[in-house]
Scaffold this motif. Structure first.
Motif, mmCIF file in Angstrom:
data_model
loop_
_atom_site.group_PDB
_atom_site.id
_atom_site.type_symbol
_atom_site.label_atom_id
_atom_site.label_comp_id
_atom_site.label_asym_id
_atom_site.label_seq_id
_atom_site.Cartn_x
_atom_site.Cartn_y
_atom_site.Cartn_z
ATOM 1 N N ASP A 207 -1.199 7.416 7.969
ATOM 2 C CA ASP A 207 -0.806 6.099 7.455
ATOM 3 C C ASP A 207 -0.766 5.056 8.563
ATOM 4 O OD1 ASP A 207 -0.650 7.008 4.921
ATOM 5 O OD2 ASP A 207 1.524 7.187 4.857
ATOM 6 N N ARG B 189 -3.058 -1.797 7.691
ATOM 7 C CA ARG B 189 -3.766 -0.955 6.740
ATOM 8 C C ARG B 189 -3.118 -1.096 5.365
ATOM 9 N NH1 ARG B 189 -4.195 3.937 4.241
ATOM 10 N NH2 ARG B 189 -2.076 4.570 4.760
ATOM 11 N N TRP B 190 -3.930 -1.076 4.321
ATOM 12 C CA TRP B 190 -3.376 -1.158 2.970
ATOM 13 C C TRP B 190 -4.224 -0.313 2.016
ATOM 14 C CZ3 TRP B 190 -6.277 -3.266 -1.078
ATOM 15 C CH2 TRP B 190 -7.395 -4.021 -0.715
ATOM 16 N N ASP B 191 -3.585 0.135 0.956
ATOM 17 C CA ASP B 191 -4.304 0.884 -0.061
ATOM 18 C C ASP B 191 -3.571 0.731 -1.391
ATOM 19 O OD1 ASP B 191 -2.093 2.528 0.090
ATOM 20 O OD2 ASP B 191 -3.087 4.083 1.243
ATOM 21 N N HIS C 74 -2.692 2.820 -5.487
ATOM 22 C CA HIS C 74 -2.851 3.892 -6.464
ATOM 23 C C HIS C 74 -2.416 3.337 -7.812
ATOM 24 C CE1 HIS C 74 1.455 4.322 -5.407
ATOM 25 N NE2 HIS C 74 1.591 4.760 -6.653
ATOM 26 N N THR D 246 -10.142 -7.546 3.867
ATOM 27 C CA THR D 246 -10.264 -6.172 3.383
ATOM 28 C C THR D 246 -9.939 -5.221 4.518
ATOM 29 O OG1 THR D 246 -12.615 -6.237 3.907
ATOM 30 C CG2 THR D 246 -11.975 -6.740 1.647
#
Length: 340
Positions: free
Chosen positions: A39, A220-222, A224, A329
């Protein structure tokens, strides 16, 4: 004893050469644990500290003392390829087209009121006390500061340290399919200790402070999703929740994070959502290590992706003037090993 009789220590985090005749129980400061990368954080399994800056991680002093050892630690096992039988059935679910009329991308943005975790408030208060007691001279270099050039590791011990040569790597560290190497060098290895001890490929002057210029912070990114929600997580530390904002409209997400301890740096993210959301039923939570945005889907179902591809975006004047679309992004290091 001549220099030919010295041995290389392979304890993780040491990297020194030693004389076996003077090798004592407390001669070697090293890390008995393994390095981990998770992470966007880097650290050692034997320590409680985690870092986002790779140079700071490399310069972390060992947490244990012992004798030096010239025995290389065992290399990690390579992942085993698993053959998938041809008879396996893969279910492909069709994407259901939205029955709702898609709003305009320029719809008014709503400023969300975040829920701030107590851990984040405590870290802000601690940082404020440290800042008040710190030396305010912007040109002062604290003793013990580690050179920011990758692979150097030299400590600032006073003005005379500037007279020493900085041997470092001009590129960035790469971790790809078990291999570890610097983008500026040809040498690749699977042994993390060998990677740490790899001598730099260029010579120059030490860098005690990062150069000013672009103050954007790379976070950082994500995301779900479930059948009813999409959860976007931005991994960040030491940001100010009072000067950071999250804004929404039914098909747009705008995040602005402010980092006062990183030269007033900032992180911006502005994306057009793939589906439509219910703003009133959405939530924003700010923690010590991340910002979490829980978006309520306006209609249940699975989104094929989080955002609309940039090539398909409606380029309005407001978007062109105010957003830096090339930097919003997540950045992914892609290395073609055949070219090395």
């Amino acid at each position: 004893m001549s220099s030919d009789s010295t041995l290389q220590c392979y304890n993780r985090g040491c990297g020194q050469k030693y004389d076996p005749a003077t090798n004592k129980d407390d001669s070697c400061r090293h890390h008995p644990g393994e390095p981990f990368f998770h992470d966007a954080y880097k650290g050692w399994t034997c320590c409680n500290k985690k870092y986002t800056d790779f140079t700071e991680f490399l310069n972390t002093k060992g947490c244990s003392l012992s004798k030096h050892s010239n025995v290389k630690p065992p290399e990690p096992e390579k992942p085993v390829d698993v053959d998938i039988p041809d008879t396996e059935v893969i279910e492909v679910k069709p994407v259901v087209k939205s029955a709702l009329e898609r709003p305009s991308l320029d719809s008014a943005l709503v400023l969300m009121k975040p829920q701030i975790a107590p851990s984040l408030l405590n870290s802000i208060n601690s940082a404020s006390v440290t800042t008040e007691n710190a030396n305010t001279d912007p040109n002062a270099i604290p003793l013990g500061t580690i050179c920011k050039n990758g692979g150097c590791g030299e400590e600032y011990k006073g003005p005379t340290t500037n007279d020493t040569t900085c041997i470092h790597h001009s590129g960035v560290p790469i971790f790809h399919e078990g291999l570890k190497f610097w983008s500026c060098c040809q040498k690749r290895t699977t042994d993390f200790n060998a990677f740490l001890n790899q001598v730099g490929c260029v010579q120059g002057v030490h860098l005690w402070k990062k150069e000013e210029g672009d103050k954007s912070v790379d976070c950082r990114w994500d995301f779900h999703q479930t059948g009813t929600h999409v959860v976007v997580s931005v991994y960040a530390k030491q940001y100010c929740p009072y000067k950071s904002t999250v804004k929404l409209n039914p098909i747009r997400l705008v995040i602005n994070l402010f980092f006062p301890q990183q030269d007033n740096g900032f992180f911006n993210l502005d994306i057009e959502l793939r589906g439509i959301i219910n703003i009133k039923a959405s939530q924003v939570s700010m923690f010590g290590t991340k910002v979490e945005i829980k978006l309520k889907k306006a209609e249940p179902g699975n989104w094929s992706r989080l955002e609309v591809p940039k090539t398909n975006k409606q380029k309005t004047n407001n978007t062109i003037k105010n957003q830096l679309v090339d930097n919003i992004t997540p950045k992914v290091e892609a290395v073609d090993l055949d070219d090395l």
